[in-house]
Design a protein around this motif. Structure first.
Motif, PDB file in Angstrom:
ATOM      1  N   SER A   1       0.888  -1.099   0.086  1.00 55.54           N
ATOM      2  CA  SER A   1      -0.085  -0.104  -0.028  1.00 55.54           C
ATOM      3  C   SER A   1       0.986   1.081  -0.051  1.00 55.54           C
ATOM      4  O   SER A   1       1.534   1.547   0.863  1.00 55.54           O
ATOM      5  CB  SER A   1      -0.946  -0.146   1.121  1.00 55.54           C
ATOM      6  OG  SER A   1      -1.696   1.102   1.362  1.00 55.54           O
ATOM      7  N   ASN A   2       0.897   1.939  -0.939  1.00 60.71           N
ATOM      8  CA  ASN A   2       1.815   3.016  -1.223  1.00 60.71           C
ATOM      9  C   ASN A   2       1.326   4.463  -1.504  1.00 60.71           C
ATOM     10  O   ASN A   2       0.220   4.722  -1.776  1.00 60.71           O
ATOM     11  CB  ASN A   2       2.628   2.897  -2.580  1.00 60.71           C
ATOM     12  CG  ASN A   2       4.156   3.346  -2.787  1.00 60.71           C
ATOM     13  OD1 ASN A   2       4.676   3.644  -1.623  1.00 60.71           O
ATOM     14  ND2 ASN A   2       4.241   4.316  -3.757  1.00 60.71           N
ATOM     15  N   THR A   3       2.096   5.213  -0.788  1.00 59.81           N
ATOM     16  CA  THR A   3       1.601   6.616  -0.558  1.00 59.81           C
ATOM     17  C   THR A   3       1.479   7.494  -1.808  1.00 59.81           C
ATOM     18  O   THR A   3       2.561   7.041  -2.727  1.00 59.81           O
ATOM     19  CB  THR A   3       2.283   7.576   0.645  1.00 59.81           C
ATOM     20  OG1 THR A   3       1.776   8.733   0.582  1.00 59.81           O
ATOM     21  CG2 THR A   3       3.935   7.327   0.173  1.00 59.81           C
ATOM     22  N   LYS A   4       1.043   8.610  -1.863  1.00 59.18           N
ATOM     23  CA  LYS A   4       0.993   9.240  -3.195  1.00 59.18           C
ATOM     24  C   LYS A   4       2.031  10.423  -3.038  1.00 59.18           C
ATOM     25  O   LYS A   4       2.135  11.149  -4.187  1.00 59.18           O
ATOM     26  CB  LYS A   4      -0.346   9.978  -3.479  1.00 59.18           C
ATOM     27  CG  LYS A   4      -0.979  10.898  -2.477  1.00 59.18           C
ATOM     28  CD  LYS A   4      -2.301  11.363  -2.644  1.00 59.18           C
ATOM     29  CE  LYS A   4      -2.981  12.222  -1.649  1.00 59.18           C
ATOM     30  NZ  LYS A   4      -4.457  12.632  -2.049  1.00 59.18           N
TER      31      LYS A   4
ATOM     32  N   GLY B   1       5.426  12.630  -0.810  1.00 63.10           N
ATOM     33  CA  GLY B   1       6.460  12.606   0.507  1.00 63.10           C
ATOM     34  C   GLY B   1       7.591  11.676   0.535  1.00 63.10           C
ATOM     35  O   GLY B   1       7.706  11.131  -0.670  1.00 63.10           O
ATOM     36  N   GLY B   2       8.367  11.671   1.543  1.00 63.20           N
ATOM     37  CA  GLY B   2       9.600  10.869   1.540  1.00 63.20           C
ATOM     38  C   GLY B   2       9.720   9.523   1.311  1.00 63.20           C
ATOM     39  O   GLY B   2      10.690   8.801   1.081  1.00 63.20           O
ATOM     40  N   HIS B   3       8.525   8.604   1.407  1.00 62.29           N
ATOM     41  CA  HIS B   3       8.445   7.393   1.273  1.00 62.29           C
ATOM     42  C   HIS B   3       7.833   6.989  -0.038  1.00 62.29           C
ATOM     43  O   HIS B   3       7.665   5.617  -0.285  1.00 62.29           O
ATOM     44  CB  HIS B   3       7.519   6.769   2.649  1.00 62.29           C
ATOM     45  CG  HIS B   3       8.194   6.893   3.804  1.00 62.29           C
ATOM     46  ND1 HIS B   3       7.744   6.403   5.118  1.00 62.29           N
ATOM     47  CD2 HIS B   3       9.333   7.618   4.391  1.00 62.29           C
ATOM     48  CE1 HIS B   3       8.259   6.629   5.970  1.00 62.29           C
ATOM     49  NE2 HIS B   3       9.493   7.149   5.487  1.00 62.29           N
ATOM     50  N   ALA B   4       7.221   7.715  -1.037  1.00 66.22           N
ATOM     51  CA  ALA B   4       6.736   7.382  -2.002  1.00 66.22           C
ATOM     52  C   ALA B   4       7.700   6.486  -2.731  1.00 66.22           C
ATOM     53  O   ALA B   4       7.156   5.443  -3.605  1.00 66.22           O
ATOM     54  CB  ALA B   4       6.132   8.591  -2.759  1.00 66.22           C
ATOM     55  N   PHE B   5       8.999   6.809  -3.044  1.00 66.81           N
ATOM     56  CA  PHE B   5       9.729   6.033  -3.885  1.00 66.81           C
ATOM     57  C   PHE B   5      10.070   4.675  -3.213  1.00 66.81           C
ATOM     58  O   PHE B   5      10.688   3.761  -3.737  1.00 66.81           O
ATOM     59  CB  PHE B   5      10.750   6.620  -4.513  1.00 66.81           C
ATOM     60  CG  PHE B   5      12.018   7.011  -3.368  1.00 66.81           C
ATOM     61  CD1 PHE B   5      11.581   7.403  -2.254  1.00 66.81           C
ATOM     62  CD2 PHE B   5      13.298   7.172  -3.833  1.00 66.81           C
ATOM     63  CE1 PHE B   5      12.543   7.857  -1.301  1.00 66.81           C
ATOM     64  CE2 PHE B   5      14.312   7.728  -3.028  1.00 66.81           C
ATOM     65  CZ  PHE B   5      13.720   7.866  -1.598  1.00 66.81           C
ATOM     66  N   LEU B   6       9.759   4.392  -2.034  1.00 64.91           N
ATOM     67  CA  LEU B   6      10.274   3.246  -1.288  1.00 64.91           C
ATOM     68  C   LEU B   6       9.282   2.235  -1.745  1.00 64.91           C
ATOM     69  O   LEU B   6       9.860   0.918  -2.210  1.00 64.91           O
ATOM     70  CB  LEU B   6      10.122   3.344   0.311  1.00 64.91           C
ATOM     71  CG  LEU B   6      10.264   1.929   0.876  1.00 64.91           C
ATOM     72  CD1 LEU B   6      11.663   1.403   0.682  1.00 64.91           C
ATOM     73  CD2 LEU B   6      10.123   2.341   2.353  1.00 64.91           C
TER      74      LEU B   6
ATOM     75  N   LEU C   1      -0.666  -1.192  -4.226  1.00 65.17           N
ATOM     76  CA  LEU C   1      -2.151  -0.394  -4.301  1.00 65.17           C
ATOM     77  C   LEU C   1      -1.651   0.868  -4.078  1.00 65.17           C
ATOM     78  O   LEU C   1      -1.339   1.288  -2.773  1.00 65.17           O
ATOM     79  CB  LEU C   1      -2.764  -0.979  -3.250  1.00 65.17           C
ATOM     80  CG  LEU C   1      -4.086  -0.239  -2.730  1.00 65.17           C
ATOM     81  CD1 LEU C   1      -5.076   0.018  -3.918  1.00 65.17           C
ATOM     82  CD2 LEU C   1      -4.873  -0.925  -1.606  1.00 65.17           C
ATOM     83  N   ASN C   2      -1.648   2.018  -4.900  1.00 65.53           N
ATOM     84  CA  ASN C   2      -1.470   3.399  -4.762  1.00 65.53           C
ATOM     85  C   ASN C   2      -2.327   4.236  -4.622  1.00 65.53           C
ATOM     86  O   ASN C   2      -3.570   4.257  -5.131  1.00 65.53           O
ATOM     87  CB  ASN C   2      -0.481   3.675  -5.852  1.00 65.53           C
ATOM     88  CG  ASN C   2       0.568   4.733  -5.854  1.00 65.53           C
ATOM     89  OD1 ASN C   2       1.856   4.237  -5.799  1.00 65.53           O
ATOM     90  ND2 ASN C   2       0.437   5.600  -5.327  1.00 65.53           N
TER      91      ASN C   2
ATOM     92  N   VAL D   1      -2.596  -1.337  -8.918  1.00 63.94           N
ATOM     93  CA  VAL D   1      -3.774  -0.965  -8.747  1.00 63.94           C
ATOM     94  C   VAL D   1      -3.835   0.439  -8.156  1.00 63.94           C
ATOM     95  O   VAL D   1      -3.330   0.650  -7.040  1.00 63.94           O
ATOM     96  CB  VAL D   1      -4.654  -1.939  -7.773  1.00 63.94           C
ATOM     97  CG1 VAL D   1      -5.949  -1.737  -7.670  1.00 63.94           C
ATOM     98  CG2 VAL D   1      -4.444  -3.172  -8.352  1.00 63.94           C
ATOM     99  N   TRP D   2      -4.768   1.369  -8.573  1.00 63.53           N
ATOM    100  CA  TRP D   2      -5.069   2.793  -8.148  1.00 63.53           C
ATOM    101  C   TRP D   2      -6.342   2.529  -7.370  1.00 63.53           C
ATOM    102  O   TRP D   2      -7.368   2.319  -7.749  1.00 63.53           O
ATOM    103  CB  TRP D   2      -5.044   3.730  -9.166  1.00 63.53           C
ATOM    104  CG  TRP D   2      -3.687   3.818  -9.739  1.00 63.53           C
ATOM    105  CD1 TRP D   2      -3.259   3.032 -10.870  1.00 63.53           C
ATOM    106  CD2 TRP D   2      -2.594   4.633  -9.288  1.00 63.53           C
ATOM    107  NE1 TRP D   2      -1.935   3.512 -11.243  1.00 63.53           N
ATOM    108  CE2 TRP D   2      -1.578   4.358 -10.381  1.00 63.53           C
ATOM    109  CE3 TRP D   2      -2.486   5.742  -8.694  1.00 63.53           C
ATOM    110  CZ2 TRP D   2      -0.254   5.304 -10.322  1.00 63.53           C
ATOM    111  CZ3 TRP D   2      -1.131   6.564  -8.423  1.00 63.53           C
ATOM    112  CH2 TRP D   2      -0.210   6.017  -9.318  1.00 63.53           C
TER     113      TRP D   2
END
Length: 349
Positions: free
Chosen positions: A41-44, A46-51, A69-70, A95-96
């Motif tokens: 589950s990925n954030t849209k 911030g500093g963690h998005a590319f993780l 899942l973005n 999946v968005w």
């Protein structure tokens, strides 16, 4: 080393709330099957998005099936930053959707491992936790933040088991997944740098260094931070999949094993760029000064120990900021950012 330090942990170095041997064995039995599917589950932003991107690549290389899942709008994000790279990752399903929509989550197929890299509070995280809890073989990984520690300027670095801020949203999530008896692992990153970032790190410094502008630094510039390459962060998280017994019910700091000062960042990048390091010290306690400069980090120490991950997960970093500096400078130049006009008058000190 950490020999003389005291903190909210036992003499063995484990947090006081660490699961007993029996409890860890029970968690291991629930997460023992080899993972075939991992949901990130990925954030849209911030500093963690590319993780999410780098972790997906790492897990696919390890033979897992991976779905991201973005959060956010596909139309707005898919051409920007790390999201533009999804199409280049062979085998990745994207999946968005809204990870707080329970009915949407129910439509997803079951996964062996869930990596929560989107929410930072219980309201955002709870729907996904509830959707997957109790499913056999599920491992829940929470990407939290070392920012949830209570700052202690007298006893750095931060070590697992140190006091946490009860007000931090991350802490409420951690308490809930423990309460629900999930086979969980919590990772606590600090500052992350590397390809396809969605948030400034070294870029803020290079904006000034490559234009021969002075670089504001808090106080005497000796505040210590750990800067970690995103590939090393992804490697540590991937080392816990699928349900590695030593990782279950545990917290791990995610950081380089070398700290660097604020002034050191300027000197390292300036040397790599063949430029003069020009420091402009400022008083971070002066009202509005820190915000005015736009300094991208906390003004004081913010570094941690990664010894536990080395010991329990067999992880070790492959990058150092000093070794990566020349590559970071070239990446900055290639981005076209140097061609942009910038006004530093608002950050003058």
């Amino acid at each position: 080393m950490l020999g003389g330090m005291t903190s909210n942990r036992t003499l063995s170095g484990q947090p006081l709330h660490a699961p007993t041997r029996t409890r860890r064995a029970a968690l291991a039995r629930r997460a023992a099957p080899r993972a075939e599917h991992v949901l990130i589950s990925n954030t849209k932003s911030g500093g963690h998005a590319f993780l999410g991107l780098h972790l997906a690549q790492r897990l696919l290389e390890q033979g897992h099936e991976v779905t991201i899942l973005n959060a956010g709008s596909k139309e707005k994000l898919e051409k920007n930053g790390p999201f533009a790279e999804y199409a280049n990752v062979k085998g990745l399903e994207v999946v968005w959707g809204d990870a707080t929509d329970s009915s949407f989550l129910e439509s997803l197929k079951p996964y062996d491992v869930v990596v929560e890299n989107n929410g930072k509070d219980l309201d955002t995280c709870k729907p996904l936790i509830d959707a997957f809890k109790g499913r056999k073989g599920t491992q829940y990984i929470f990407i939290a933040s070392a920012g949830a520690y209570k700052p202690d300027p007298n006893q750095p670095p931060l070590v697992e088991g140190d006091p946490r801020k009860e007000s931090a949203g991350h802490v409420a999530v951690e308490k809930y997944i423990e309460q629900e008896h999930l086979p969980y692992t919590v990772f606590q990153p600090l500052y992350i740098y590397g390809p396809h970032t969605a948030k400034d790190c070294e870029q803020w410094f290079l904006d000034r260094i490559l234009r021969d502008e002075p670089v504001p630094v808090p106080g005497n510039g000796l505040g210590l931070v750990t800067l970690s390459h995103v590939a090393d962060v992804a490697a540590m998280v991937a080392a816990a999949v699928p349900g590695k017994p030593a990782a279950l019910g545990q917290h791990f700091n995610v950081c380089s094993d070398r700290a660097v000062t604020h002034a050191g960042i300027v000197h390292i990048l300036a040397e790599a760029a063949g430029r003069e390091a020009r420091l402009a010290p400022f008083d971070a306690e002066e009202t509005g000064k820190l915000k005015a400069t736009g300094f991208p980090f906390r003004p004081g120490h913010f570094f941690a120990s990664s010894d536990k991950a080395k010991r329990e997960l067999g992880w070790k970093p492959e990058h150092t900021f000093t070794q990566d500096a020349a590559e970071l400078v070239e990446a900055y130049k290639a981005s076209g950012r140097l061609d942009q006009e910038m006004d530093f008058s608002g950050g003058s000190v």
